[in-house]
Design a protein around this motif. Structure first.
Motif, PDB file in Angstrom:
ATOM      1  N   VAL A  76       0.839  -1.206   0.000  1.00 40.63           N
ATOM      2  CA  VAL A  76       0.000   0.000   0.000  1.00 40.63           C
ATOM      3  C   VAL A  76       0.872   1.253   0.000  1.00 40.63           C
ATOM      4  CG1 VAL A  76      -1.645   1.342   1.388  1.00 40.63           C
ATOM      5  CG2 VAL A  76      -2.020  -1.104   1.032  1.00 40.63           C
ATOM      6  N   ALA A  77       1.886   1.274   0.848  1.00 36.49           N
ATOM      7  CA  ALA A  77       2.766   2.448   0.918  1.00 36.49           C
ATOM      8  C   ALA A  77       3.486   2.678  -0.402  1.00 36.49           C
ATOM      9  CB  ALA A  77       3.769   2.295   2.056  1.00 36.49           C
ATOM     10  N   ARG A  78       4.006   1.622  -1.002  1.00 35.56           N
ATOM     11  CA  ARG A  78       4.721   1.768  -2.273  1.00 35.56           C
ATOM     12  C   ARG A  78       3.797   2.272  -3.389  1.00 35.56           C
ATOM     13  NH1 ARG A  78       7.038  -2.865  -0.280  1.00 35.56           N
ATOM     14  NH2 ARG A  78       5.735  -4.228  -1.537  1.00 35.56           N
ATOM     15  N   GLU A  79       2.632   1.661  -3.504  1.00 37.76           N
ATOM     16  CA  GLU A  79       1.689   2.050  -4.561  1.00 37.76           C
ATOM     17  C   GLU A  79       1.243   3.502  -4.418  1.00 37.76           C
ATOM     18  OE1 GLU A  79       0.467   0.436  -7.339  1.00 37.76           O
ATOM     19  OE2 GLU A  79       1.990  -1.070  -6.888  1.00 37.76           O
ATOM     20  N   LEU A  80       0.849   3.885  -3.210  1.00 42.73           N
ATOM     21  CA  LEU A  80       0.361   5.248  -3.007  1.00 42.73           C
ATOM     22  C   LEU A  80       1.482   6.281  -3.132  1.00 42.73           C
ATOM     23  CD1 LEU A  80      -2.205   4.604  -0.158  1.00 42.73           C
ATOM     24  CD2 LEU A  80      -2.678   5.179  -2.543  1.00 42.73           C
ATOM     25  N   ALA A  81       2.646   5.970  -2.568  1.00 40.32           N
ATOM     26  CA  ALA A  81       3.781   6.900  -2.684  1.00 40.32           C
ATOM     27  C   ALA A  81       4.188   7.071  -4.145  1.00 40.32           C
ATOM     28  CB  ALA A  81       4.956   6.416  -1.846  1.00 40.32           C
ATOM     29  N   SER A  82       4.139   5.994  -4.920  1.00 41.94           N
ATOM     30  CA  SER A  82       4.450   6.080  -6.355  1.00 41.94           C
ATOM     31  C   SER A  82       3.468   6.978  -7.092  1.00 41.94           C
ATOM     32  CB  SER A  82       4.423   4.687  -6.997  1.00 41.94           C
ATOM     33  OG  SER A  82       5.479   3.905  -6.518  1.00 41.94           O
ATOM     34  N   ALA A  83       2.242   7.052  -6.580  1.00 35.41           N
ATOM     35  CA  ALA A  83       1.200   7.889  -7.201  1.00 35.41           C
ATOM     36  C   ALA A  83       1.214   9.321  -6.667  1.00 35.41           C
ATOM     37  CB  ALA A  83      -0.164   7.255  -6.963  1.00 35.41           C
ATOM     38  N   GLY A  84       2.185   9.654  -5.795  1.00 35.28           N
ATOM     39  CA  GLY A  84       2.309  11.015  -5.303  1.00 35.28           C
ATOM     40  C   GLY A  84       1.640  11.297  -3.972  1.00 35.28           C
ATOM     41  N   VAL A  85       1.152  10.265  -3.315  1.00 32.51           N
ATOM     42  CA  VAL A  85       0.521  10.438  -2.003  1.00 32.51           C
ATOM     43  C   VAL A  85       1.609  10.470  -0.935  1.00 32.51           C
ATOM     44  CG1 VAL A  85      -1.043   9.402  -0.292  1.00 32.51           C
ATOM     45  CG2 VAL A  85      -1.609   9.298  -2.739  1.00 32.51           C
ATOM     46  N   THR A  86       1.519  11.431  -0.024  1.00 36.93           N
ATOM     47  CA  THR A  86       2.437  11.502   1.109  1.00 36.93           C
ATOM     48  C   THR A  86       2.026  10.443   2.126  1.00 36.93           C
ATOM     49  OG1 THR A  86       2.802  13.862   0.800  1.00 36.93           O
ATOM     50  CG2 THR A  86       3.279  12.969   2.984  1.00 36.93           C
ATOM     51  N   ILE A  87       2.987   9.658   2.587  1.00 29.67           N
ATOM     52  CA  ILE A  87       2.738   8.631   3.593  1.00 29.67           C
ATOM     53  C   ILE A  87       3.183   9.173   4.941  1.00 29.67           C
ATOM     54  CG2 ILE A  87       3.263   6.280   4.347  1.00 29.67           C
ATOM     55  CD1 ILE A  87       1.624   6.496   1.676  1.00 29.67           C
ATOM     56  N   VAL A  88       2.255   9.166   5.907  1.00 30.01           N
ATOM     57  CA  VAL A  88       2.520   9.691   7.244  1.00 30.01           C
ATOM     58  C   VAL A  88       2.355   8.556   8.250  1.00 30.01           C
ATOM     59  CG1 VAL A  88       1.817  11.372   8.995  1.00 30.01           C
ATOM     60  CG2 VAL A  88       1.620  11.950   6.562  1.00 30.01           C
ATOM     61  N   SER A  89       3.295   8.452   9.184  1.00 22.49           N
ATOM     62  CA  SER A  89       3.185   7.464  10.248  1.00 22.49           C
ATOM     63  C   SER A  89       4.023   7.931  11.430  1.00 22.49           C
ATOM     64  CB  SER A  89       3.618   6.078   9.748  1.00 22.49           C
ATOM     65  OG  SER A  89       3.097   5.058  10.582  1.00 22.49           O
ATOM     66  N   GLY A  90       4.105   7.070  12.454  1.00 25.30           N
ATOM     67  CA  GLY A  90       4.757   7.458  13.689  1.00 25.30           C
ATOM     68  C   GLY A  90       6.147   6.902  13.911  1.00 25.30           C
ATOM     69  N   MET A  91       6.693   6.188  12.949  1.00 26.09           N
ATOM     70  CA  MET A  91       8.026   5.602  12.992  1.00 26.09           C
ATOM     71  C   MET A  91       8.234   4.611  14.130  1.00 26.09           C
ATOM     72  SD  MET A  91      11.695   7.346  12.204  1.00 26.09           S
ATOM     73  CE  MET A  91      12.472   7.028  13.766  1.00 26.09           C
ATOM     74  N   ALA A  92       7.155   4.074  14.687  1.00 22.22           N
ATOM     75  CA  ALA A  92       7.281   3.014  15.681  1.00 22.22           C
ATOM     76  C   ALA A  92       7.714   1.731  14.970  1.00 22.22           C
ATOM     77  CB  ALA A  92       5.947   2.807  16.401  1.00 22.22           C
ATOM     78  N   SER A  93       8.089   0.728  15.731  1.00 27.01           N
ATOM     79  CA  SER A  93       8.395  -0.579  15.161  1.00 27.01           C
ATOM     80  C   SER A  93       7.138  -1.137  14.503  1.00 27.01           C
ATOM     81  CB  SER A  93       8.839  -1.543  16.263  1.00 27.01           C
ATOM     82  OG  SER A  93       9.984  -1.056  16.914  1.00 27.01           O
ATOM     83  N   GLY A  94       7.319  -2.059  13.597  1.00 22.29           N
ATOM     84  CA  GLY A  94       6.173  -2.747  13.003  1.00 22.29           C
ATOM     85  C   GLY A  94       5.598  -2.016  11.807  1.00 22.29           C
ATOM     86  N   ILE A  95       4.290  -1.824  11.828  1.00 20.26           N
ATOM     87  CA  ILE A  95       3.569  -1.252  10.695  1.00 20.26           C
ATOM     88  C   ILE A  95       4.117   0.119  10.310  1.00 20.26           C
ATOM     89  CG2 ILE A  95       1.321  -0.385   9.909  1.00 20.26           C
ATOM     90  CD1 ILE A  95       1.521  -3.486   9.942  1.00 20.26           C
ATOM     91  N   ASP A  96       4.359   0.985  11.289  1.00 19.22           N
ATOM     92  CA  ASP A  96       4.862   2.330  10.986  1.00 19.22           C
ATOM     93  C   ASP A  96       6.167   2.265  10.201  1.00 19.22           C
ATOM     94  OD1 ASP A  96       2.759   2.969  12.702  1.00 19.22           O
ATOM     95  OD2 ASP A  96       3.950   4.277  13.982  1.00 19.22           O
ATOM     96  N   THR A  97       7.090   1.452  10.667  1.00 25.52           N
ATOM     97  CA  THR A  97       8.379   1.309   9.996  1.00 25.52           C
ATOM     98  C   THR A  97       8.186   0.808   8.567  1.00 25.52           C
ATOM     99  OG1 THR A  97       9.592   0.947  12.048  1.00 25.52           O
ATOM    100  CG2 THR A  97      10.588   0.060  10.055  1.00 25.52           C
ATOM    101  N   SER A  98       7.330  -0.194   8.384  1.00 23.33           N
ATOM    102  CA  SER A  98       7.087  -0.729   7.038  1.00 23.33           C
ATOM    103  C   SER A  98       6.473   0.315   6.119  1.00 23.33           C
ATOM    104  CB  SER A  98       6.159  -1.947   7.114  1.00 23.33           C
ATOM    105  OG  SER A  98       6.829  -3.025   7.705  1.00 23.33           O
ATOM    106  N   ALA A  99       5.605   1.169   6.653  1.00 25.21           N
ATOM    107  CA  ALA A  99       4.986   2.219   5.842  1.00 25.21           C
ATOM    108  C   ALA A  99       6.036   3.214   5.358  1.00 25.21           C
ATOM    109  CB  ALA A  99       3.899   2.928   6.647  1.00 25.21           C
ATOM    110  N   HIS A 100       6.886   3.675   6.267  1.00 28.72           N
ATOM    111  CA  HIS A 100       7.934   4.629   5.877  1.00 28.72           C
ATOM    112  C   HIS A 100       8.900   3.996   4.874  1.00 28.72           C
ATOM    113  CE1 HIS A 100       6.722   7.673   8.714  1.00 28.72           C
ATOM    114  NE2 HIS A 100       6.921   6.883   9.750  1.00 28.72           N
ATOM    115  N   GLU A 101       9.325   2.772   5.144  1.00 29.91           N
ATOM    116  CA  GLU A 101      10.266   2.101   4.243  1.00 29.91           C
ATOM    117  C   GLU A 101       9.652   1.886   2.866  1.00 29.91           C
ATOM    118  OE1 GLU A 101      12.957  -0.354   7.501  1.00 29.91           O
ATOM    119  OE2 GLU A 101      11.279  -1.386   6.538  1.00 29.91           O
TER     120      GLU A 101
END
Length: 175
Positions: A76-101
């Motif tokens: 989801v993060a890769r697809e949306l970021a590729s389409a120009g959507v800003t991805i926002v999260s809290g940089m916690a371990s787990g889901i947040d880290t995967s979203a940023h990466e």
């Protein structure tokens, strides 16, 4: 610490301070109930314009994610970021880290919102990730640099994560 000491600490470490009312202050965040008076940040201040202009989505979830949670978050993060959507999260371990990466892996724009000060990285294993985000995105907090994250600061952080976004995707949570 006094305001002067906080400002000196920020200057010493290259942190920015963005007050409410500044033209670059995030538009969405300015419209929430009780917006922060200041944002402390790492990254290029001009990226706030990108944050204001592009659609944004918060991607959040559990710190103890499953293999499926990691897979779906990254996709989801890769697809949306590729389409120009800003991805926002809290940089916690787990889901947040995967979203940023996921966003960074496709050259996308990501914003990390911390539950403590910019000198108090949490979790420590995200040091390399924080450096990448600071170079290619933004790290934000409303807490002065020396503030430790506590169980009380994370709900406040979550208010900013959702307040910066057009929507929230909850990738995976505990039962």
């Amino acid at each position: 610490m006094t305001a002067e000491e906080i400002a000196e600490t920020c200057e010493k470490h290259g942190f920015g301070i963005l007050p409410y009312g500044d033209p670059l202050f995030p538009k969405r965040l300015a419209s929430i109930k009780n917006p922060p008076a200041l944002l402390f940040f790492r990254g290029n201040a001009q990226y706030f314009q990108r944050l204001n202009d592009a659609p944004s989505l918060a991607i959040v979830g559990t710190r103890s994610m499953t293999e499926f949670g990691q897979k779906i978050t990254g996709e989801v993060a890769r697809e949306l970021a590729s389409a120009g959507v800003t991805i926002v999260s809290g940089m916690a371990s787990g889901i947040d880290t995967s979203a940023h990466e996921g966003a960074l892996n496709v050259g996308g724009f990501t914003v990390a919102v911390w539950g403590g000060g910019l000198l108090k990285l949490f979790p420590a294993e995200n040091t390399r990730l924080s450096e990448s985000i600071a170079e290619k995105g933004l790290i934000l907090t409303e807490y002065p640099p020396e503030t430790h994250a506590t169980r009380f600061t994370f709900p406040t952080r979550n208010r900013l994560v959702s307040g910066l976004c057009d929507g929230v995707f909850i990738a995976e949570v505990k039962e």
